[in-house]
Write a protein that holds these residues in place. Structure first.
Motif, PDB file in Angstrom:
ATOM      1  N   ILE A  34       0.832  -1.212   0.000  1.00  0.00           N
ATOM      2  CA  ILE A  34       0.000   0.000   0.000  1.00  0.00           C
ATOM      3  C   ILE A  34       0.864   1.259   0.000  1.00  0.00           C
ATOM      4  O   ILE A  34       0.511   2.274  -0.620  1.00  0.00           O
ATOM      5  N   THR A  35       2.000   1.228   0.666  1.00  0.00           N
ATOM      6  CA  THR A  35       2.878   2.396   0.683  1.00  0.00           C
ATOM      7  C   THR A  35       3.367   2.733  -0.713  1.00  0.00           C
ATOM      8  O   THR A  35       3.381   3.904  -1.119  1.00  0.00           O
ATOM      9  N   SER A  36       3.786   1.714  -1.475  1.00  0.00           N
ATOM     10  CA  SER A  36       4.246   1.972  -2.844  1.00  0.00           C
ATOM     11  C   SER A  36       3.092   2.393  -3.740  1.00  0.00           C
ATOM     12  O   SER A  36       3.264   3.210  -4.658  1.00  0.00           O
ATOM     13  N   LEU A  37       1.904   1.878  -3.466  1.00  0.00           N
ATOM     14  CA  LEU A  37       0.723   2.305  -4.229  1.00  0.00           C
ATOM     15  C   LEU A  37       0.454   3.794  -4.011  1.00  0.00           C
ATOM     16  O   LEU A  37       0.188   4.538  -4.976  1.00  0.00           O
ATOM     17  N   LEU A  38       0.547   4.241  -2.768  1.00  0.00           N
ATOM     18  CA  LEU A  38       0.340   5.664  -2.478  1.00  0.00           C
ATOM     19  C   LEU A  38       1.443   6.516  -3.101  1.00  0.00           C
ATOM     20  O   LEU A  38       1.211   7.661  -3.499  1.00  0.00           O
ATOM     21  N   GLY A  39       2.641   5.951  -3.203  1.00  0.00           N
ATOM     22  CA  GLY A  39       3.728   6.657  -3.866  1.00  0.00           C
ATOM     23  C   GLY A  39       3.469   6.827  -5.354  1.00  0.00           C
ATOM     24  O   GLY A  39       3.800   7.874  -5.933  1.00  0.00           O
ATOM     25  N   LEU A  73      -7.065   1.913   7.868  1.00  0.00           N
ATOM     26  CA  LEU A  73      -8.070   0.907   7.527  1.00  0.00           C
ATOM     27  C   LEU A  73      -7.901   0.519   6.070  1.00  0.00           C
ATOM     28  O   LEU A  73      -8.040   1.353   5.165  1.00  0.00           O
ATOM     29  N   ILE A  74      -7.578  -0.723   5.831  1.00  0.00           N
ATOM     30  CA  ILE A  74      -7.361  -1.238   4.483  1.00  0.00           C
ATOM     31  C   ILE A  74      -8.380  -2.339   4.234  1.00  0.00           C
ATOM     32  O   ILE A  74      -8.402  -3.348   4.955  1.00  0.00           O
ATOM     33  N   CYS A  82       2.677  -0.670   5.137  1.00  0.00           N
ATOM     34  CA  CYS A  82       3.946  -1.148   4.602  1.00  0.00           C
ATOM     35  C   CYS A  82       3.979  -2.656   4.419  1.00  0.00           C
ATOM     36  O   CYS A  82       4.732  -3.167   3.577  1.00  0.00           O
ATOM     37  N   SER A  83       3.180  -3.383   5.178  1.00  0.00           N
ATOM     38  CA  SER A  83       3.184  -4.842   5.069  1.00  0.00           C
ATOM     39  C   SER A  83       1.916  -5.399   4.436  1.00  0.00           C
ATOM     40  O   SER A  83       1.754  -6.614   4.332  1.00  0.00           O
ATOM     41  N   ALA A  84       1.019  -4.514   3.993  1.00  0.00           N
ATOM     42  CA  ALA A  84      -0.206  -4.940   3.314  1.00  0.00           C
ATOM     43  C   ALA A  84       0.088  -5.050   1.818  1.00  0.00           C
ATOM     44  O   ALA A  84       0.288  -4.038   1.139  1.00  0.00           O
ATOM     45  N   LEU A  89      -4.522  -8.236  -1.160  1.00  0.00           N
ATOM     46  CA  LEU A  89      -5.688  -7.386  -0.955  1.00  0.00           C
ATOM     47  C   LEU A  89      -6.658  -7.486  -2.132  1.00  0.00           C
ATOM     48  O   LEU A  89      -7.876  -7.494  -1.939  1.00  0.00           O
ATOM     49  N   MET A  90      -6.116  -7.571  -3.339  1.00  0.00           N
ATOM     50  CA  MET A  90      -6.974  -7.703  -4.516  1.00  0.00           C
ATOM     51  C   MET A  90      -7.748  -9.020  -4.474  1.00  0.00           C
ATOM     52  O   MET A  90      -8.909  -9.086  -4.862  1.00  0.00           O
ATOM     53  N   ALA A  91      -7.084 -10.065  -3.962  1.00  0.00           N
ATOM     54  CA  ALA A  91      -7.721 -11.379  -3.919  1.00  0.00           C
ATOM     55  C   ALA A  91      -8.876 -11.431  -2.930  1.00  0.00           C
ATOM     56  O   ALA A  91      -9.804 -12.229  -3.094  1.00  0.00           O
ATOM     57  N   GLU A  92      -8.846 -10.590  -1.897  1.00  0.00           N
ATOM     58  CA  GLU A  92      -9.891 -10.637  -0.883  1.00  0.00           C
ATOM     59  C   GLU A  92     -11.063  -9.712  -1.186  1.00  0.00           C
ATOM     60  O   GLU A  92     -12.053  -9.721  -0.447  1.00  0.00           O
TER      61      GLU A  92
END
Length: 253
Positions: A34-39, A73-74, A82-84, A89-92
């Motif tokens: 998620i951190t890299s996604l926000l980047g 909240l993810i 950082c660990s999500a 996440l896409m699979a769930e």
């Protein structure tokens, strides 16, 4: 895996602004968190419908689940950004859209960043530190048995992420409950050969308003803790110590 990642982010420009949700769509890369996604969003903050936006505000520091600052909240669950991992996440998700929102029990500063200073105020209230008078040589400290070290080490791994407080049904404005993290730190420092000097003061603090008696033992905290701290065990042990201290105080008055 699709060629793009869709993410809905709950945003709030300031503490008094009305929250809005913006959807972003960015190219998929394997191994993203998620951190890299926000980047990725920060490099080109444009919503999925082509409107210019702004980079997302959020807390982060170590990027390796040590500092505890990137909790949010993810997909509706309190987790560390950082660990999500995006692939999991896409699979769930049912619709393939990841949702991000700020922690719900803390005042919003902006977007995904919240004010978690209540934790540090609680830690100050229970004097969660080892007292030391000056920096001069105090001589060798008291020996610590391996059995005590084994009890203290897991508790020392707390990263102050406040996830245990977010998922706790008793942590709210009505109870003023200090939360599992604070109670666990009381056990940590009460077991310390030097820290136990303040043991009675810590226990008296937890006997007051919002103290350990407010815990409903829902055990959400121990299930959600990213560092797998023995939180319910710590709460049980400290609850016993608080009662013993109250009995002692009653008879010495």
């Amino acid at each position: 895996m699709a060629g793009t990642i869709k993410v809905d982010i709950k945003r709030q420009s300031n503490p008094d602004a009305a929250p809005v949700t913006e959807r972003f769509e960015i190219p998929y890369r394997k191994g993203m968190n998620i951190t890299s996604l926000l980047g990725e969003i920060a490099m080109e903050p444009t919503t999925a419908d082509g409107k210019a936006s702004t980079p997302i505000s959020y807390d982060a520091n170590c990027l390796e689940e040590i500092c505890g600052s990137c909790a949010m909240l993810i997909n509706g669950k309190a987790r560390m950004a950082c660990s999500a991992l995006v692939d999991k996440l896409m699979a769930e998700t049912k619709d393939g859209v990841i949702s991000l929102a700020p922690l719900s029990k803390f005042p919003v500063v902006r977007d995904l960043a919240v004010d978690r200073s209540v934790l540090f105020e609680n830690l100050k209230a229970v004097k969660a530190w080892v007292p030391a008078d000056g920096s001069y040589d105090l001589g060798p400290g008291e020996k610590q048995f391996p059995q005590i070290q084994e009890q203290r080490y897991p508790l020392s791994n707390c990263i102050s992420c406040t996830i245990c407080m977010e998922v706790c049904p008793q942590f709210n404005d009505q109870t003023n409950f200090v939360g599992a993290a604070t109670i666990a730190q009381v056990k940590l420092f009460n077991l310390d050969p030097a820290g136990k000097q303040l043991k009675e003061e810590r226990l008296r603090a937890l006997a007051g308003d919002g103290g350990v008696q407010e815990c409903g033992y829902a055990q959400n905290c121990v299930q959600a803790c990213p560092k797998q701290l023995p939180l319910t065990e710590a709460i049980s042990d400290v609850s016993r110590d608080v009662i013993v201290q109250q009995v002692k105080d009653f008879f010495v008055r």
